[in-house]
Design a protein around this motif. Structure first.
Motif, short mmCIF file in Angstrom:
data_model
loop_
_atom_site.label_atom_id
_atom_site.label_comp_id
_atom_site.label_asym_id
_atom_site.label_seq_id
_atom_site.Cartn_x
_atom_site.Cartn_y
_atom_site.Cartn_z
N THR A 9 -1.14 7.05 -15.24
CA THR A 9 -2.26 8.09 -14.98
C THR A 9 -1.70 8.43 -14.00
O THR A 9 -1.68 9.63 -13.27
CB THR A 9 -2.94 6.63 -13.61
OG1 THR A 9 -1.46 6.33 -13.41
CG2 THR A 9 -2.96 5.23 -14.85
N LYS A 14 -8.33 4.89 -3.16
CA LYS A 14 -8.86 3.45 -3.45
C LYS A 14 -9.20 3.05 -3.14
O LYS A 14 -8.10 2.88 -1.20
CB LYS A 14 -8.10 3.30 -4.99
CG LYS A 14 -8.48 1.91 -5.40
CD LYS A 14 -7.86 1.41 -6.39
CE LYS A 14 -8.41 -0.12 -6.77
NZ LYS A 14 -7.60 -0.37 -8.12
N LEU A 22 -3.05 -5.22 -7.72
CA LEU A 22 -2.58 -3.56 -8.08
C LEU A 22 -2.14 -3.86 -9.37
O LEU A 22 -1.41 -4.70 -9.14
CB LEU A 22 -2.23 -2.94 -7.34
CG LEU A 22 -2.77 -2.82 -5.89
CD1 LEU A 22 -1.81 -1.46 -4.53
CD2 LEU A 22 -4.49 -1.99 -5.58
N ASP A 26 -2.05 1.86 -10.52
CA ASP A 26 -2.65 2.52 -10.04
C ASP A 26 -1.65 3.03 -8.87
O ASP A 26 -1.66 3.37 -7.59
CB ASP A 26 -2.48 0.88 -8.79
CG ASP A 26 -4.69 0.44 -9.16
OD1 ASP A 26 -5.45 1.34 -9.20
OD2 ASP A 26 -4.33 -0.96 -9.26
N LYS A 29 -1.59 6.13 -5.61
CA LYS A 29 -2.38 6.66 -5.00
C LYS A 29 -2.75 6.42 -4.13
O LYS A 29 -1.85 6.06 -3.22
CB LYS A 29 -3.31 5.15 -6.03
CG LYS A 29 -4.59 5.69 -7.39
CD LYS A 29 -5.24 4.32 -7.57
CE LYS A 29 -6.62 4.31 -8.61
NZ LYS A 29 -5.35 4.93 -10.19
N PHE A 31 -4.48 4.14 -0.83
CA PHE A 31 -5.70 2.91 -0.19
C PHE A 31 -5.96 3.53 1.23
O PHE A 31 -5.35 3.10 1.84
CB PHE A 31 -5.00 2.32 -0.82
CG PHE A 31 -3.84 2.19 -2.00
CD1 PHE A 31 -4.93 1.43 -3.74
CD2 PHE A 31 -2.65 2.00 -2.91
CE1 PHE A 31 -4.01 1.57 -4.31
CE2 PHE A 31 -2.03 2.32 -3.51
CZ PHE A 31 -2.77 1.59 -4.95
N TRP A 52 6.67 2.56 -8.85
CA TRP A 52 5.49 2.98 -8.32
C TRP A 52 5.69 3.17 -6.58
O TRP A 52 6.63 3.44 -6.46
CB TRP A 52 5.15 1.43 -8.47
CG TRP A 52 3.88 0.70 -8.19
CD1 TRP A 52 2.94 1.05 -8.80
CD2 TRP A 52 3.08 0.88 -7.02
NE1 TRP A 52 1.57 0.46 -8.31
CE2 TRP A 52 2.34 0.36 -6.95
CE3 TRP A 52 3.92 0.18 -5.69
CZ2 TRP A 52 0.39 0.17 -6.10
CZ3 TRP A 52 2.53 0.99 -4.74
CH2 TRP A 52 1.31 0.27 -5.04
N GLY A 54 2.79 4.12 -3.54
CA GLY A 54 1.50 3.94 -2.76
C GLY A 54 1.92 4.25 -1.41
O GLY A 54 2.45 3.87 -0.89
#
Length: 132
Positions: A9, A14, A22, A26, A29, A31, A52, A54
């Protein structure tokens, strides 16, 4: 050019204005978080989320907690910079606190597959809390 993340991705923005879970897709991103309701955002289970990342920014402040839940108990560690600071130690969740957090308070979360590491900035100690 889009940057690749978990599952191929790419990052993006978002809006979060409802409770949701999530996924690894995701990752990467930014948020945008709303306190219009008492929302629970659950992160992926840490064992499935190595790499991961975010960023969560409060964009609408109100009288509701906005919880970011670790997906697995006691896996959130880190610190939030404020007047006296907030230490996050084996927490289950991090919260933009009801009636205290202000627009612009923010945290970044990174997972190494074992824990989530949280860093953040807020205008006052009571704005971002942790529990669990």
């Amino acid at each position: 050019m889009a940057r690749p993340y978990i599952g191929g991705t790419s990052g993006g923005v978002k809006s979060l204005a409802s409770s949701q879970t999530l996924t690894p897709a995701d990752s990467g991103k930014v948020f945008l978080c709303s306190q219009a309701g008492a929302y629970d955002i659950t992160l992926p289970i840490v064992g499935n989320a190595k790499g991961w990342v975010g960023t969560f920014i409060l964009t609408s402040a109100a009288s509701n907690d906005f919880d970011i839940i670790g997906g697995t108990a006691d896996v959130m560690y880190g610190a939030v910079a404020a007047e006296n600071g907030t230490i996050i130690d084996a927490a289950d969740k991090v919260t933009f606190a009801s009636g205290a957090a202000v627009i612009g308070d923010r945290i970044e979360i990174v997972c190494d597959g074992t824990n989530y590491y949280v860093t953040g900035v807020c205008a006052d100690d009571a704005h971002i809390t942790s529990s669990g």
